[in-house]
Scaffold this motif. Sequence first.
Motif, PDB file in Angstrom:
ATOM      1  N   UNK A  70      36.315  74.237  16.883  1.00 32.63           N
ATOM      2  CA  UNK A  70      37.687  73.809  16.588  1.00 32.63           C
ATOM      3  C   UNK A  70      38.555  73.888  17.841  1.00 32.63           C
ATOM      4  N   UNK A  71      39.369  72.886  18.015  1.00 27.05           N
ATOM      5  CA  UNK A  71      40.232  72.813  19.192  1.00 27.05           C
ATOM      6  C   UNK A  71      41.348  73.845  19.115  1.00 27.05           C
ATOM      7  N   UNK A  72      41.743  74.324  20.275  1.00 24.83           N
ATOM      8  CA  UNK A  72      42.891  75.221  20.376  1.00 24.83           C
ATOM      9  C   UNK A  72      44.134  74.492  20.853  1.00 24.83           C
ATOM     10  N   UNK A  73      44.010  73.190  21.118  1.00 29.24           N
ATOM     11  CA  UNK A  73      45.120  72.431  21.697  1.00 29.24           C
ATOM     12  C   UNK A  73      45.433  71.192  20.874  1.00 29.24           C
ATOM     13  N   UNK A  74      46.558  70.617  21.202  1.00 27.96           N
ATOM     14  CA  UNK A  74      46.960  69.301  20.720  1.00 27.96           C
ATOM     15  C   UNK A  74      46.917  68.343  21.906  1.00 27.96           C
ATOM     16  N   UNK A  75      46.647  67.071  21.645  1.00 30.19           N
ATOM     17  CA  UNK A  75      46.793  66.017  22.650  1.00 30.19           C
ATOM     18  C   UNK A  75      47.617  64.919  22.013  1.00 30.19           C
ATOM     19  N   UNK A  76      48.683  64.502  22.705  1.00 25.90           N
ATOM     20  CA  UNK A  76      49.451  63.383  22.168  1.00 25.90           C
ATOM     21  C   UNK A  76      49.976  62.477  23.264  1.00 25.90           C
ATOM     22  N   UNK A  77      50.367  61.284  22.832  1.00 27.61           N
ATOM     23  CA  UNK A  77      50.876  60.257  23.747  1.00 27.61           C
ATOM     24  C   UNK A  77      52.366  60.481  23.947  1.00 27.61           C
ATOM     25  N   UNK A  78      52.781  60.595  25.218  1.00 29.28           N
ATOM     26  CA  UNK A  78      54.209  60.749  25.496  1.00 29.28           C
ATOM     27  C   UNK A  78      54.823  59.435  25.962  1.00 29.28           C
ATOM     28  N   UNK A  79      53.978  58.419  26.082  1.00 27.02           N
ATOM     29  CA  UNK A  79      54.403  57.035  26.328  1.00 27.02           C
ATOM     30  C   UNK A  79      53.475  56.145  25.522  1.00 27.02           C
ATOM     31  N   UNK A  80      53.904  54.906  25.242  1.00 30.13           N
ATOM     32  CA  UNK A  80      52.953  53.939  24.708  1.00 30.13           C
ATOM     33  C   UNK A  80      51.811  53.867  25.716  1.00 30.13           C
ATOM     34  N   UNK A  81      50.583  53.981  25.243  1.00 33.71           N
ATOM     35  CA  UNK A  81      49.452  54.131  26.149  1.00 33.71           C
ATOM     36  C   UNK A  81      48.265  53.295  25.704  1.00 33.71           C
ATOM     37  N   UNK A  82      47.346  53.124  26.626  1.00 33.50           N
ATOM     38  CA  UNK A  82      46.037  52.557  26.334  1.00 33.50           C
ATOM     39  C   UNK A  82      45.016  53.501  26.933  1.00 33.50           C
ATOM     40  N   UNK A  83      44.007  53.850  26.138  1.00 34.50           N
ATOM     41  CA  UNK A  83      43.001  54.807  26.590  1.00 34.50           C
ATOM     42  C   UNK A  83      41.599  54.254  26.367  1.00 34.50           C
ATOM     43  N   UNK A  84      40.682  54.657  27.245  1.00 34.56           N
ATOM     44  CA  UNK A  84      39.255  54.431  27.040  1.00 34.56           C
ATOM     45  C   UNK A  84      38.698  55.710  26.453  1.00 34.56           C
ATOM     46  N   UNK A  85      37.765  55.566  25.515  1.00 33.40           N
ATOM     47  CA  UNK A  85      37.207  56.726  24.840  1.00 33.40           C
ATOM     48  C   UNK A  85      35.778  56.975  25.281  1.00 33.40           C
ATOM     49  N   UNK A  86      35.508  58.175  25.748  1.00 31.28           N
ATOM     50  CA  UNK A  86      34.136  58.615  25.971  1.00 31.28           C
ATOM     51  C   UNK A  86      33.791  59.465  24.750  1.00 31.28           C
ATOM     52  N   UNK A  87      32.891  58.977  23.933  1.00 28.75           N
ATOM     53  CA  UNK A  87      32.519  59.697  22.717  1.00 28.75           C
ATOM     54  C   UNK A  87      31.377  60.664  23.017  1.00 28.75           C
ATOM     55  N   UNK A  88      31.051  61.488  22.039  1.00 31.57           N
ATOM     56  CA  UNK A  88      29.947  62.422  22.230  1.00 31.57           C
ATOM     57  C   UNK A  88      28.633  61.671  22.454  1.00 31.57           C
TER      58      UNK A  88
END
Length: 172
Positions: A70-88
């Motif tokens: 389980x994660x101990x952090x949050x991740x969020x977008x602080x601007x409109x964004x585009x991301x590439x995802x590296x999955x498991x």
Amino acid sequence: MKLFNDLQTQKVSKGTILLYKGDICKSVYRVVKGCLKSYVVDKSGKEHILHFAAEDWLITDMDSFINSKPSNIFINAIEDSEVSLITTSDYNNISQLSHDDLLEQNNKLINNLISTNKRLMNLLSATAEERYRDFIETYPTLVQRLPLKLIASYLGMTPEYLSDVRRKLVQK
């Protein structure tokens, strides 16, 4: 195979939370456009920013991603964004990368570790002015893009104190 070629991309609206504390992190996010942040929230509800990720930076909870904890952090977008995802599954196929690509990824991880250690040392022993100067050096494009309160949170000070630091730097 290049790690960042042919990855799934996703548009993310400002304010979208990509990872919640307690969830298992299933992706490493490479920011194509915009800016993300990782943070923790203390028992009093105060947010403490750990990391910013602007264009070409990576952000994740590595312990959660690698170890399915389980994660101990949050991740969020602080601007409109585009991301590439590296999955498991992308990560599990890392052995298919060429030697040069593996070296490139290793260098990125080493640079991330160096940056994290430098940040920790700055928080423990640098003056407020030194921490702000280091922020400018590390994130030159974010100084004008981010609200003062986010930069102050990252630097471990109040927005008012950061304003004083900035004012003193301008006077020098």
